[in-house]
Motif scaffolding. Structure first.
Motif, PDB file in Angstrom:
ATOM      1  N   ALA A 295      -1.239 -12.024 -16.367  1.00 51.07           N
ATOM      2  CA  ALA A 295      -0.473 -13.096 -15.707  1.00 51.07           C
ATOM      3  C   ALA A 295       1.004 -12.728 -15.623  1.00 51.07           C
ATOM      4  CB  ALA A 295      -0.661 -14.409 -16.457  1.00 51.07           C
ATOM      5  N   ASN A 296       1.546 -12.151 -16.704  1.00 51.55           N
ATOM      6  CA  ASN A 296       2.944 -11.714 -16.675  1.00 51.55           C
ATOM      7  C   ASN A 296       3.152 -10.614 -15.634  1.00 51.55           C
ATOM      8  OD1 ASN A 296       3.477 -13.490 -18.744  1.00 51.55           O
ATOM      9  ND2 ASN A 296       3.493 -11.938 -20.359  1.00 51.55           N
ATOM     10  N   ALA A 297       2.180  -9.696 -15.549  1.00 50.96           N
ATOM     11  CA  ALA A 297       2.306  -8.597 -14.585  1.00 50.96           C
ATOM     12  C   ALA A 297       2.285  -9.111 -13.154  1.00 50.96           C
ATOM     13  CB  ALA A 297       1.191  -7.579 -14.810  1.00 50.96           C
ATOM     14  N   VAL A 298       1.439 -10.107 -12.884  1.00 56.83           N
ATOM     15  CA  VAL A 298       1.393 -10.688 -11.538  1.00 56.83           C
ATOM     16  C   VAL A 298       2.733 -11.336 -11.199  1.00 56.83           C
ATOM     17  CG1 VAL A 298       0.328 -12.473 -10.116  1.00 56.83           C
ATOM     18  CG2 VAL A 298      -1.108 -10.994 -11.547  1.00 56.83           C
ATOM     19  N   ALA A 299       3.278 -12.106 -12.152  1.00 58.08           N
ATOM     20  CA  ALA A 299       4.564 -12.767 -11.898  1.00 58.08           C
ATOM     21  C   ALA A 299       5.679 -11.752 -11.719  1.00 58.08           C
ATOM     22  CB  ALA A 299       4.885 -13.717 -13.050  1.00 58.08           C
ATOM     23  N   TRP A 300       5.648 -10.681 -12.508  1.00 59.94           N
ATOM     24  CA  TRP A 300       6.719  -9.680 -12.452  1.00 59.94           C
ATOM     25  C   TRP A 300       6.611  -8.818 -11.192  1.00 59.94           C
ATOM     26  CZ3 TRP A 300       7.510  -4.324 -12.674  1.00 59.94           C
ATOM     27  CH2 TRP A 300       8.796  -3.906 -13.045  1.00 59.94           C
ATOM     28  N   LEU A 301       5.389  -8.491 -10.798  1.00 62.81           N
ATOM     29  CA  LEU A 301       5.197  -7.609  -9.652  1.00 62.81           C
ATOM     30  C   LEU A 301       5.229  -8.357  -8.323  1.00 62.81           C
ATOM     31  CD1 LEU A 301       2.336  -5.355 -11.058  1.00 62.81           C
ATOM     32  CD2 LEU A 301       4.635  -4.579 -10.447  1.00 62.81           C
ATOM     33  N   ALA A 302       4.548  -9.487  -8.258  1.00 63.32           N
ATOM     34  CA  ALA A 302       4.363 -10.148  -6.959  1.00 63.32           C
ATOM     35  C   ALA A 302       4.759 -11.610  -6.961  1.00 63.32           C
ATOM     36  CB  ALA A 302       2.898 -10.034  -6.530  1.00 63.32           C
ATOM     37  N   GLY A 303       5.304 -12.079  -8.081  1.00 64.00           N
ATOM     38  CA  GLY A 303       5.690 -13.477  -8.139  1.00 64.00           C
ATOM     39  C   GLY A 303       6.955 -13.738  -7.343  1.00 64.00           C
ATOM     40  N   PRO A 304       7.305 -14.994  -7.141  1.00 68.28           N
ATOM     41  CA  PRO A 304       8.525 -15.329  -6.404  1.00 68.28           C
ATOM     42  C   PRO A 304       9.739 -14.859  -7.177  1.00 68.28           C
ATOM     43  CG  PRO A 304       7.591 -17.277  -7.443  1.00 68.28           C
ATOM     44  CD  PRO A 304       6.591 -16.183  -7.629  1.00 68.28           C
ATOM     45  N   PRO A 305      10.734 -14.313  -6.500  1.00 69.01           N
ATOM     46  CA  PRO A 305      11.904 -13.819  -7.210  1.00 69.01           C
ATOM     47  C   PRO A 305      12.748 -14.951  -7.752  1.00 69.01           C
ATOM     48  CG  PRO A 305      12.253 -13.727  -4.858  1.00 69.01           C
ATOM     49  CD  PRO A 305      10.835 -14.150  -5.065  1.00 69.01           C
TER      50      PRO A 305
ATOM     51  N   LEU B 262     -10.450  -6.312 -15.191  1.00 64.46           N
ATOM     52  CA  LEU B 262      -9.343  -6.519 -14.259  1.00 64.46           C
ATOM     53  C   LEU B 262      -9.616  -7.695 -13.332  1.00 64.46           C
ATOM     54  CD1 LEU B 262      -8.373  -2.875 -13.211  1.00 64.46           C
ATOM     55  CD2 LEU B 262      -6.855  -4.557 -14.261  1.00 64.46           C
ATOM     56  N   GLU B 263     -10.799  -7.723 -12.755  1.00 64.58           N
ATOM     57  CA  GLU B 263     -11.102  -8.743 -11.765  1.00 64.58           C
ATOM     58  C   GLU B 263     -11.107 -10.137 -12.368  1.00 64.58           C
ATOM     59  OE1 GLU B 263     -14.764  -7.498  -9.990  1.00 64.58           O
ATOM     60  OE2 GLU B 263     -14.013  -5.475  -9.585  1.00 64.58           O
ATOM     61  N   SER B 264     -11.661 -10.279 -13.572  1.00 65.94           N
ATOM     62  CA  SER B 264     -11.712 -11.608 -14.187  1.00 65.94           C
ATOM     63  C   SER B 264     -10.325 -12.066 -14.644  1.00 65.94           C
ATOM     64  CB  SER B 264     -12.686 -11.609 -15.372  1.00 65.94           C
ATOM     65  OG  SER B 264     -12.276 -10.658 -16.349  1.00 65.94           O
ATOM     66  N   ALA B 265      -9.524 -11.146 -15.172  1.00 62.54           N
ATOM     67  CA  ALA B 265      -8.189 -11.531 -15.614  1.00 62.54           C
ATOM     68  C   ALA B 265      -7.306 -11.926 -14.427  1.00 62.54           C
ATOM     69  CB  ALA B 265      -7.544 -10.382 -16.397  1.00 62.54           C
ATOM     70  N   LEU B 266      -7.390 -11.170 -13.338  1.00 56.62           N
ATOM     71  CA  LEU B 266      -6.619 -11.519 -12.146  1.00 56.62           C
ATOM     72  C   LEU B 266      -7.096 -12.833 -11.547  1.00 56.62           C
ATOM     73  CD1 LEU B 266      -6.388  -8.002 -10.448  1.00 56.62           C
ATOM     74  CD2 LEU B 266      -4.458  -9.331 -11.319  1.00 56.62           C
ATOM     75  N   GLY B 267      -8.413 -13.042 -11.515  1.00 55.21           N
ATOM     76  CA  GLY B 267      -8.952 -14.268 -10.956  1.00 55.21           C
ATOM     77  C   GLY B 267      -8.585 -15.511 -11.740  1.00 55.21           C
ATOM     78  N   SER B 268      -8.223 -15.345 -13.012  1.00 55.60           N
ATOM     79  CA  SER B 268      -7.862 -16.509 -13.831  1.00 55.60           C
ATOM     80  C   SER B 268      -6.415 -16.938 -13.637  1.00 55.60           C
ATOM     81  CB  SER B 268      -8.096 -16.193 -15.314  1.00 55.60           C
ATOM     82  OG  SER B 268      -7.208 -15.182 -15.770  1.00 55.60           O
ATOM     83  N   VAL B 269      -5.611 -16.123 -12.939  1.00 57.03           N
ATOM     84  CA  VAL B 269      -4.206 -16.479 -12.707  1.00 57.03           C
ATOM     85  C   VAL B 269      -4.145 -17.421 -11.508  1.00 57.03           C
ATOM     86  CG1 VAL B 269      -1.902 -15.601 -12.154  1.00 57.03           C
ATOM     87  CG2 VAL B 269      -3.436 -14.263 -13.623  1.00 57.03           C
ATOM     88  N   PRO B 270      -3.534 -18.605 -11.663  1.00 57.49           N
ATOM     89  CA  PRO B 270      -3.467 -19.545 -10.528  1.00 57.49           C
ATOM     90  C   PRO B 270      -2.775 -18.917  -9.325  1.00 57.49           C
ATOM     91  CG  PRO B 270      -2.798 -20.620 -12.576  1.00 57.49           C
ATOM     92  CD  PRO B 270      -2.926 -19.161 -12.893  1.00 57.49           C
ATOM     93  N   GLY B 271      -3.397 -19.120  -8.158  1.00 57.72           N
ATOM     94  CA  GLY B 271      -2.788 -18.644  -6.926  1.00 57.72           C
ATOM     95  C   GLY B 271      -3.125 -17.216  -6.562  1.00 57.72           C
TER      96      GLY B 271
END
Length: 578
Positions: A481-491, A339-348
């Motif tokens: 990366a998709n989950a980050v954009a869908w959950l917390a990305g800009p609308p 989890l930590e490495s996959a999240l850390g690889s997402v820009p921002g």
């Protein structure tokens, strides 16, 4: 036709006694004798009349009857109502909606409307008044009860075409307010469309509709929206329509920040529509990007003539691409390198860890609950990974052994470019969650669910990452990366429609906003009512107003994309007969 004195038609009833007279009048038979000598000494008259006759109308009867009927109609005073084009007070309501900018073989429809009104102004006599109302997205009075024809011509020349729809109800309300008691008022509506029922109820009495324009070919981009699917990528939804009566070939070009990213040829049937879904990559910097779609006819139409487009204002549409932002992710649990490495690889994304869920989540944009008890209520966007105690709305009914994954939703943004065909699972949770949708599942139940628990978006993984080979596959970082954009990305921000009001947000510390239309003068908005009518197609820029040291620390404001009203592109929509 009507009659001023309808009672006069009663004179036609005299035809009845005329017919009776022809039946009852005495008629003696004609007899030829060789001499009247023997009749000379007759002391009494010989009655040889026949009292009842067959009705035998002759030429005299028909002439008398015709004269009788003409006299009856004359007594009734027939009249034909002809609308007066000029009155004591003549009001011109000029439609300046986007469709009035259509080219009519040289002049625009608006110019034709001005000419028609000016020809009526030339007939204004001494003492007669003229008013001019401009019917745009917001109606306004350009001239009020003037007896100067030159002023009326100047007011008509001051009408300016807009990029939105006309508010005829508002214009009719203004026109009615301009009327004066005791005056014969004539109101002219110069338009290329019919009056909607809601507006017709407010129309001034005796409204005259002067139609302008003919059916013209027109291509339009009637929809453009970009939905972020991950860092630096978006799915673009575009719709192109052919409003013309002939088949046409068109070229659609998508550009990001003036750099073309896609070009496609489209064959559109008469009155046809083409919907496109296109993935677009853009530079994921702090400014996001501007997406522009342009359509134009190419080649010749079915008649052999060069394809044309009568309305230019709807040939382009804009959308604001999502601006990447920093996401503060908190992973709670005993520690999970996948989890930590996959999240850390997402820009921002900035990753922090904790053994438990803190009470204060004010600085957390994304919460990841990994194999520990989840809070009862979801307070921030959350990714659940086989929590030991699920949140309210999710029930674990048992354990799954060797669950197989046989279905994945191809339409889900979470699974975009995610290949789960090689994923294997040793164990999983049997989950029931009515509020969530299963986007990946097997015969034994769902394995990946997504949706909202109350107002909060959540993703639920019903398996332990240590009990699957998914973290070892390429699909795993893409899914995260998709989950980050869908959950917390800009609308995704839907473009505004020209002629409507846009409500903006003033961040804490700023005292107002400065909004600038394309090629126009800036408009200042205060923090109490940050609303602006976006009446021009294009990209409107926004700037914060306030102390410089405060404004410099605020995130850059997002521009406003403004697109034409799709209904304005239909140049053949129902309109009055000219």
């Amino acid at each position: 036709m009507s009659f001023a004195v309808p009672i006069g038609l009663a004179a036609a009833a005299l035809a009845v006694p005329l017919a009776l007279w022809y039946v009852l009048r005495a008629r003696r038979p004609r007899l030829e004798v060789p001499s009247t000598f023997l009749w000379a000494r007759t002391d009494r008259a010989v009655a040889a009349a026949v009292p009842w006759q067959r009705f035998r109308p002759d030429r005299t009867f028909w002439l008398v009857l015709l004269a009788l009927l003409v006299g009856a109609v004359a007594l009734a005073r027939p009249t034909v109502r002809v609308p007066a084009e000029i009155g004591d007070h003549t009001i011109f309501v000029v439609d300046v909606s986007a469709s009035m900018l259509a080219d009519e073989g040289g002049p625009t429809r608006l110019e034709l409307a001005r000419r028609a009104a000016e020809s009526l102004v030339d007939r204004i006599g001494p003492g007669q008044l003229v008013s001019v109302v401009e019917a745009g997205p917001r109606a306004r009075v350009l001239l009020s009860a003037s007896d100067d024809p030159a002023a009326a011509v100047r007011a008509l020349g001051a009408t300016r075409g807009s990029h939105g729809a006309a508010d005829l109800a508002d214009a009719f309300t203004l026109a009615t307010a301009l009327q004066r008691p005791g005056q014969q008022t004539v109101t002219h509506l110069l338009t290329d469309g019919v009056v909607a029922p809601d507006a017709a109820r407010l129309a001034p009495p005796g409204l005259l509709v002067d139609a302008v324009g003919e059916d013209r070919p027109n291509l339009a981009v009637t929809r453009l929206q970009a939905v972020p699917t991950g860092a630096g990528a978006a799915t673009v939804f575009a719709q192109v329509r052919n409003f013309g009566p002939l088949e046409v070939d068109a070229r659609l070009v998508l550009a990001v920040d003036d750099a073309d990213v896609m070009e496609r040829q489209i064959a559109l049937p008469p009155r046809g529509t083409e919907d496109l879904v296109v993935p677009v990559a853009y530079r994921a910097d702090a400014d996001g990007g501007l997406l522009r779609a342009t359509v134009e006819p190419v080649g010749e139409d079915v008649t052999g003539a060069s394809a044309t487009d009568a309305l230019a204002v709807d040939d382009r549409a804009w959308a604001v691409l999502a601006t990447p932002r920093e996401v503060h992710a908190l992973v709670v649990g005993s520690g999970n390198v996948f989890l930590e490495s996959a999240l850390g690889s997402v820009p921002g994304v900035e990753v922090a860890t904790s053994n438990g869920v803190p009470e204060d989540l004010s600085g957390v944009d994304l919460l990841v609950v990994d194999r520990i008890a989840a809070p009862a209520e979801a307070r921030v966007p959350t990714l659940y990974v086989a929590p030991s105690q699920p949140p309210t709305g999710v029930t674990v009914t048992g354990e799954l052994e060797l669950p197989a994954l046989t279905f994945s939703d191809p339409a889900s943004e979470l699974l975009a470019d995610v290949d789960l065909s090689q994923a294997a699972f040793a164990a999983g949770q049997a989950v029931a969650a009515p509020a969530l949708q299963a986007i990946a599942s097997g015969p034994s139940g769902p394995l990946v669910l997504a949706g909202r628990l109350g107002p909060v978006p959540v993703v639920y993984l019903a398996f332990d990452l240590l009990q699957t080979n998914l973290p070892l596959q390429v699909a795993w970082p893409v899914f995260v990366a998709n989950a980050v954009a869908w959950l917390a990305g800009p609308p995704a921000t839907a473009p505004a429609t020209a002629g409507t009001e846009a409500t903006l947000t003033v961040p804490p510390g700023a005292t107002g906003l400065e909004v600038t239309p394309p090629g126009g003068e800036p408009v200042r908005l205060d923090a109490v009512s940050p609303q602006v009518r976006v009446d021009q197609v294009g990209v409107w820029t926004v700037a914060y107003i306030g102390p410089e040291d405060v404004v410099d620390r605020l995130p850059a404001p997002r521009p406003i994309a403004v697109n034409p009203d799709p209904a304005e592109g239909d140049l053949a929509r129902g309109r009055p007969e000219a």
